[in-house]
Enzyme design. Structure first.
Site, PDB file in Angstrom:
ATOM      1  N   TYR A  54       0.855  -1.194   0.000  1.00 28.86           N
ATOM      2  CA  TYR A  54       0.000   0.000   0.000  1.00 28.86           C
ATOM      3  C   TYR A  54       0.884   1.235   0.000  1.00 28.86           C
ATOM      4  CZ  TYR A  54      -3.623  -3.221   1.858  1.00 28.86           C
ATOM      5  OH  TYR A  54      -4.493  -4.263   2.071  1.00 28.86           O
ATOM      6  N   HIS A 124       0.008 -12.260   1.922  1.00 34.27           N
ATOM      7  CA  HIS A 124      -1.069 -11.437   1.352  1.00 34.27           C
ATOM      8  C   HIS A 124      -1.870 -12.199   0.294  1.00 34.27           C
ATOM      9  CE1 HIS A 124      -2.059  -6.980   0.124  1.00 34.27           C
ATOM     10  NE2 HIS A 124      -3.138  -7.708   0.264  1.00 34.27           N
ATOM     11  N   SER A 154      -3.944 -14.423   4.006  1.00 35.65           N
ATOM     12  CA  SER A 154      -4.995 -13.604   3.398  1.00 35.65           C
ATOM     13  C   SER A 154      -5.230 -14.117   1.984  1.00 35.65           C
ATOM     14  CB  SER A 154      -4.533 -12.145   3.370  1.00 35.65           C
ATOM     15  OG  SER A 154      -5.448 -11.326   2.681  1.00 35.65           O
ATOM     16  N   ASN A 155      -6.475 -14.195   1.575  1.00 34.57           N
ATOM     17  CA  ASN A 155      -6.824 -14.598   0.207  1.00 34.57           C
ATOM     18  C   ASN A 155      -6.373 -16.021  -0.140  1.00 34.57           C
ATOM     19  OD1 ASN A 155      -7.914 -11.946  -0.716  1.00 34.57           O
ATOM     20  ND2 ASN A 155      -5.818 -11.288  -0.338  1.00 34.57           N
ATOM     21  N   LEU A 212     -17.243  -3.197   4.045  1.00 34.67           N
ATOM     22  CA  LEU A 212     -18.331  -2.306   3.624  1.00 34.67           C
ATOM     23  C   LEU A 212     -18.501  -2.311   2.106  1.00 34.67           C
ATOM     24  CD1 LEU A 212     -17.701   0.633   6.122  1.00 34.67           C
ATOM     25  CD2 LEU A 212     -19.473  -1.143   6.246  1.00 34.67           C
ATOM     26  N   ALA A 213     -17.972  -3.367   1.446  1.00 37.23           N
ATOM     27  CA  ALA A 213     -18.154  -3.539  -0.014  1.00 37.23           C
ATOM     28  C   ALA A 213     -17.790  -2.279  -0.786  1.00 37.23           C
ATOM     29  CB  ALA A 213     -19.586  -3.982  -0.324  1.00 37.23           C
ATOM     30  N   THR A 218     -22.279   1.553   3.127  1.00 39.88           N
ATOM     31  CA  THR A 218     -22.512   2.781   3.906  1.00 39.88           C
ATOM     32  C   THR A 218     -23.869   3.372   3.545  1.00 39.88           C
ATOM     33  OG1 THR A 218     -21.535   4.216   2.221  1.00 39.88           O
ATOM     34  CG2 THR A 218     -20.038   3.334   3.910  1.00 39.88           C
ATOM     35  N   GLY A 219     -24.458   2.900   2.428  1.00 46.46           N
ATOM     36  CA  GLY A 219     -25.759   3.401   2.001  1.00 46.46           C
ATOM     37  C   GLY A 219     -25.697   4.614   1.107  1.00 46.46           C
ATOM     38  N   LYS A 220     -24.475   5.054   0.746  1.00 41.73           N
ATOM     39  CA  LYS A 220     -24.440   6.284  -0.063  1.00 41.73           C
ATOM     40  C   LYS A 220     -24.498   6.016  -1.560  1.00 41.73           C
ATOM     41  CE  LYS A 220     -19.421   6.820   0.296  1.00 41.73           C
ATOM     42  NZ  LYS A 220     -18.346   7.512   0.955  1.00 41.73           N
TER      43      LYS A 220
END
Length: 320
Positions: A54, A124, A154-155, A212-213, A218-220
């Protein structure tokens, strides 16, 4: 005080929310990242997730930016008891999981983070070009030499996790304590059918990413049209805005309203209620987004509310 959660069979106890460091050095510059980390720590958060790669994908970056920012924050703030997880295999200079590479990458991460030992070190992505025995032995060596406290994957597929555990047991080296899969209310099936059973069998803690996909939960994003969105994540979130996906958002809104909680906090609380889940990962590029995430670590849903969300999100794989 919210209850702390133990990460698998480790000795690491954390607030059940992990702050994702993928945005540090990307959509959050150093100052914004410090503000997010400050808000997280002040709100009781103590588990930070990053990776050595990252954010190498950003023009002008070379990888390691997130770890460097976290390291500077740790040195500046000296917080007590913060658990830092990072990962190896995707950094442009340290690609793959050969034994020598794992060691060099870990040393580079330690230098950027400025810590004596990495609390939780993930492979990772699986690297099938290297014998798994070599990778497992390398991770084991990092633990025995004191560079890493606990190892994780991970993965990885369930089959490869099982194989890793078999090899580690045979070699007598540290067993993984955690697994990090892509898991959320609109991406459930593979994890629930294959990964959770292995986690239950071996006492692994799940630390899901994309909790949160990409922001959808978040719904936004209530439309499949991402053209009006400036966020680099908008296109990723918009693909979930199908009829089935929007039913999940409506249910989250309804359940959250009963607790005075946001859609995002409710989605994180649902994840925490799933078997073996320790701490969902969620990221924030602004400090004002952090309280909502921390609320998700403190919201306990009733069994009927979890059942409602299970039902409405069942078998709704997002359109590819």
């Amino acid at each position: 005080m919210p209850s702390m959660t133990r990460i698998g069979n480790s000795d690491l106890d954390v607030l059940p929310l992990s702050l994702g460091g993928n945005v540090f050095g990307w959509t959050a510059d150093r100052d914004a990242s410090f503000a997010v980390l400050d808000a997280f720590a002040e709100g009781g958060g103590d588990f930070i997730d990053t990776a050595d790669s990252y954010s190498a994908w950003v023009e002008g970056n070379s990888g390691g930016e997130s770890e460097t920012i976290i390291g500077e924050w740790l040195a500046s703030r000296r917080p007590q008891g913060v658990v830092v997880a990072t990962k190896v295999s995707q950094h442009p200079e340290f690609a793959g999981l050969s034994g020598a590479n794992v060691r060099r990458a870990a040393e580079a991460s330690l230098a950027r983070l400025g810590v004596d030992a990495i609390d939780l070190y993930y492979a990772h992505f699986d690297d099938e070009s290297v014998p798994l025995e070599e990778t497992v032995a390398a991770f084991g060596g990092l633990v025995s030499d004191g560079l890493v406290r606990h190892v994780a994957v991970s993965n990885y597929t369930a089959e490869r996790i099982r194989e890793w555990i078999d090899i580690a047991t045979r070699l007598g080296v540290a067993l993984p304590v955690a697994v990090q899969p892509h898991y959320n209310l609109v991406h459930r099936n593979v994890v629930e059918e294959t990964i959770i059973p292995v986690a239950e069998e071996f006492g692994l803690g799940l630390v899901p990413y994309y909790s949160l996909a990409s922001g959808f939960l978040t719904g936004k994003y209530r439309t499949t049209d991402a053209s009006g969105q400036s966020s680099p994540r908008a296109a990723g979130a918009a693909k979930y805005a199908t009829d089935a996906g929007l039913r999940v958002i409506d249910a989250l809104e309804e359940v959250g309203a009963a607790h005075g909680a946001s859609i995002a906090a409710t989605a994180l609380a649902w994840l925490r209620a799933q078997p073996t889940v320790v701490a969902p990962i969620a990221s924030a590029s602004r400090a004002d987004q952090v309280p909502d995430l921390l609320a998700g670590a403190r919201l306990d849903l009733g069994a009927d509310e979890v059942a409602l969300l299970n039902r409405v999100s069942e078998w709704t794989p997002a359109a590819s």
